[in-house]
Design a protein around this motif. Structure first.
Motif, mmCIF file in Angstrom:
data_model
loop_
_atom_site.group_PDB
_atom_site.id
_atom_site.type_symbol
_atom_site.label_atom_id
_atom_site.label_comp_id
_atom_site.label_asym_id
_atom_site.label_seq_id
_atom_site.Cartn_x
_atom_site.Cartn_y
_atom_site.Cartn_z
ATOM 1 N N THR A 1 9.319 -3.503 1.557
ATOM 2 C CA THR A 1 8.341 -3.559 2.648
ATOM 3 C C THR A 1 7.371 -4.719 2.457
ATOM 4 O O THR A 1 7.108 -5.506 3.380
ATOM 5 C CB THR A 1 7.564 -2.244 2.720
ATOM 6 O OG1 THR A 1 8.471 -1.168 2.991
ATOM 7 C CG2 THR A 1 6.496 -2.290 3.812
ATOM 8 N N ALA A 2 6.833 -4.837 1.243
ATOM 9 C CA ALA A 2 5.881 -5.919 0.965
ATOM 10 C C ALA A 2 6.566 -7.278 1.052
ATOM 11 O O ALA A 2 5.975 -8.250 1.541
ATOM 12 C CB ALA A 2 5.271 -5.725 -0.419
ATOM 13 N N GLY A 3 7.809 -7.351 0.607
ATOM 14 C CA GLY A 3 8.543 -8.610 0.679
ATOM 15 C C GLY A 3 8.788 -9.048 2.111
ATOM 16 O O GLY A 3 8.654 -10.239 2.446
ATOM 17 N N GLN A 4 9.148 -8.111 2.957
ATOM 18 C CA GLN A 4 9.346 -8.433 4.370
ATOM 19 C C GLN A 4 8.056 -8.977 4.987
ATOM 20 O O GLN A 4 8.070 -9.975 5.722
ATOM 21 C CB GLN A 4 9.815 -7.202 5.134
ATOM 22 C CG GLN A 4 11.219 -6.738 4.779
ATOM 23 C CD GLN A 4 11.660 -5.537 5.590
ATOM 24 O OE1 GLN A 4 11.286 -5.389 6.753
ATOM 25 N NE2 GLN A 4 12.454 -4.661 4.984
ATOM 26 N N ALA A 5 6.942 -8.316 4.695
ATOM 27 C CA ALA A 5 5.664 -8.737 5.260
ATOM 28 C C ALA A 5 5.265 -10.115 4.738
ATOM 29 O O ALA A 5 4.793 -10.980 5.498
ATOM 30 C CB ALA A 5 4.587 -7.710 4.922
ATOM 31 N N ALA A 6 5.446 -10.337 3.435
ATOM 32 C CA ALA A 6 5.083 -11.623 2.844
ATOM 33 C C ALA A 6 5.941 -12.746 3.400
ATOM 34 O O ALA A 6 5.438 -13.845 3.690
ATOM 35 C CB ALA A 6 5.219 -11.550 1.328
ATOM 36 N N ALA A 7 7.216 -12.498 3.558
ATOM 37 C CA ALA A 7 8.116 -13.529 4.072
ATOM 38 C C ALA A 7 7.785 -13.881 5.521
ATOM 39 O O ALA A 7 7.815 -15.054 5.905
ATOM 40 C CB ALA A 7 9.558 -13.059 3.949
ATOM 41 N N ALA A 8 7.481 -12.863 6.336
ATOM 42 C CA ALA A 8 7.116 -13.120 7.734
ATOM 43 C C ALA A 8 5.850 -13.970 7.809
ATOM 44 O O ALA A 8 5.733 -14.881 8.643
ATOM 45 C CB ALA A 8 6.927 -11.795 8.477
ATOM 46 N N ALA A 9 4.889 -13.691 6.929
ATOM 47 C CA ALA A 9 3.657 -14.480 6.909
ATOM 48 C C ALA A 9 3.906 -15.877 6.369
ATOM 49 O O ALA A 9 3.340 -16.862 6.860
ATOM 50 C CB ALA A 9 2.601 -13.770 6.065
ATOM 51 N N ALA B 1 0.814 -1.217 0.000
ATOM 52 C CA ALA B 1 0.000 0.000 0.000
ATOM 53 C C ALA B 1 0.846 1.266 0.000
ATOM 54 O O ALA B 1 0.483 2.263 -0.624
ATOM 55 C CB ALA B 1 -0.940 -0.014 1.204
ATOM 56 N N ASP B 2 1.979 1.227 0.702
ATOM 57 C CA ASP B 2 2.828 2.420 0.811
ATOM 58 C C ASP B 2 4.078 2.217 -0.032
ATOM 59 O O ASP B 2 4.969 1.446 0.331
ATOM 60 C CB ASP B 2 3.205 2.651 2.271
ATOM 61 C CG ASP B 2 4.116 3.864 2.446
ATOM 62 O OD1 ASP B 2 4.304 4.616 1.463
ATOM 63 O OD2 ASP B 2 4.644 4.054 3.555
ATOM 64 N N LEU B 3 4.140 2.914 -1.158
ATOM 65 C CA LEU B 3 5.294 2.799 -2.047
ATOM 66 C C LEU B 3 6.252 3.984 -1.924
ATOM 67 O O LEU B 3 7.314 3.997 -2.558
ATOM 68 C CB LEU B 3 4.825 2.680 -3.505
ATOM 69 C CG LEU B 3 3.937 1.481 -3.839
ATOM 70 C CD1 LEU B 3 3.534 1.519 -5.310
ATOM 71 C CD2 LEU B 3 4.649 0.179 -3.525
ATOM 72 N N ALA B 4 5.907 4.976 -1.122
ATOM 73 C CA ALA B 4 6.676 6.219 -1.087
ATOM 74 C C ALA B 4 7.772 6.224 -0.034
ATOM 75 O O ALA B 4 8.670 7.077 -0.085
ATOM 76 C CB ALA B 4 5.736 7.404 -0.851
ATOM 77 N N THR B 5 7.707 5.299 0.930
ATOM 78 C CA THR B 5 8.697 5.311 2.009
ATOM 79 C C THR B 5 9.602 4.089 1.921
ATOM 80 O O THR B 5 9.218 3.030 1.427
ATOM 81 C CB THR B 5 8.007 5.333 3.385
ATOM 82 O OG1 THR B 5 7.136 4.203 3.493
ATOM 83 C CG2 THR B 5 7.194 6.600 3.557
#
Length: 371
Positions: free
Chosen positions: A259-267, A60-64
């Motif tokens: 960011t999305a990769g970190q979240a996906a990997a943790a899940a 969702a957040d691509l700017a940070t």
């Protein structure tokens, strides 16, 4: 006075010219047709729904910038494996960790040691930093610990060992890993590359992570590209003693996991049910394909016993590996033919879906019987 100008531009270091670039498995035929990709050892079941949902939310957040310390991911890995999160390092796939391990501990005048038929990135990682690759003979397509130890010299700085091994699928047992480590000088870094560890049964555990908890010279690397179905995001992790982790952090790329990769990997690592389903599927159809190939022994086909999510098929009869590769490609299946790794008589075939495995076995049998 101006320095003389060169028409050729800046010259790379001499050792860079000696590198044979990594060649990924084909995803399309030579004429551009899409094919079933059994050449990259990806999970045929895809990605778990939990990981997909986490990825979507994280996108969702691509700017940070992403969390530079990957704190939630390290904590998720630590919970599953009983590790200290402070001793976990992360990279753009485990490949980045292999490269920075060589960069941190080897250079011109040093030697990097690995076994014949080992992962092709080891040669690249060694040459990239100006170190000399030293290749030990294999034993039945697997690691020969005595052959490795016989080649350790005062110039050896890094030993790479894939377990299970890629591209052969062979496994070095716990006792041999312990024997290798005990015999290595303490100033030599032993890198145990476990990209396929999640496909192992409990009794096959080589003890590498346990060894890394106490050893001062062991780095274990793993990846989310295989059983976790996150190859597109390029996420790897490693575990080692604090001084090793500190050294690798100094030279790893900043913000190297999205960011999305970190979240996906943790899940993904928390979704034990998906991992077990993937392991079960792989074990069943790897065994089935092995039996089918061994049943073609009268045509010169055989399989190297595998503990990974692929099978190395050997061709010693009238049907050659090259012809089988071309025939499977024509039928819509990309496999991995390996002449560049000293295996011109072999194909590495990723374990796919049931339908894919049945079709590949049928095609191999048809080619073997009609050649």
């Amino acid at each position: 006075m101006n320095a003389p100008q060169s028409d050729t531009g800046p010259a790379p270091k001499s050792w860079i010219a000696a590198i044979a670039p990594y060649v990924p498995g084909k995803a399309a035929s030579d004429d551009g047709r899409p094919v079933v990709k059994l050449s990259a050892n990806e999970n045929p079941l895809g990605t778990s729904p939990a990981a997909r949902a986490a990825f979507a939310e994280g996108s969702a957040d691509l700017a940070t910038y992403p969390d530079p310390g990957a704190a939630k991911l390290r904590e998720a890995i630590a919970r599953v494996h009983g590790l200290d999160p402070a001793r976990i390092i992360y990279g753009a796939g485990s490949d980045e960790l292999l490269h920075i391990a060589a960069s941190a501990y080897a250079g011109p005048g040093d030697e990097v040691l690995y076994v014949r038929y080992g992962f092709s990135v080891y040669d690249i990682a060694a040459r990239r930093v100006g170190a000399t690759p030293v290749v030990a003979p294999d034993k039945d397509y697997g690691t020969d610990v005595d052959a490795l130890l016989a080649l350790v010299s005062e110039r050896t700085r890094v030993v790479f060992l894939a377990n299970p091994n890629n591209p052969t699928g062979t496994m070095t047992p716990r006792g041999e890993i312990a024997r290798l480590h005990a015999a290595l000088p303490t100033d030599v870094l032993l890198v145990i590359d476990q990209a396929y560890a999640e496909y192992l049964d409990a009794e096959d555990d080589d003890g590498a992570l346990e060894l890394a908890k106490t050893a001062s010279n062991v780095l274990v690397t793993r990846t989310f590209s295989k059983i976790y179905g996150l190859a597109a995001e390029r996420i790897g992790w490693g575990y080692a003693a604090p001084p090793i982790v500190e050294a690798l952090h100094r030279i790893r790329a900043p913000f190297n996991i999205t960011t999305a990769g970190q979240a996906a990997a943790a899940a993904a690592i928390a979704d034990a049910q998906w991992v077990e389903a993937s392991r079960t599927h792989n074990s069943r159809w790897r065994q089935w394909l092995t039996e089918q190939v061994e049943g073609m022994g009268n045509h010169g086909l055989s399989a190297v016993p595998s503990k990974a999510n692929f099978l190395l098929v050997l061709f010693k009869g009238r049907l050659t590996a090259e012809r089988a590769f071309q025939g499977l490609m024509q039928a819509g299946y990309a496999t991995r033919w390996l002449p560049g790794q000293g295996l011109p008589d072999a194909l590495r075939i990723t374990i796919g879906t049931e339908a894919q495995m049945r079709d590949v076995a049928r095609l191999l049998r048809d080619m073997a019987e009609t050649v």
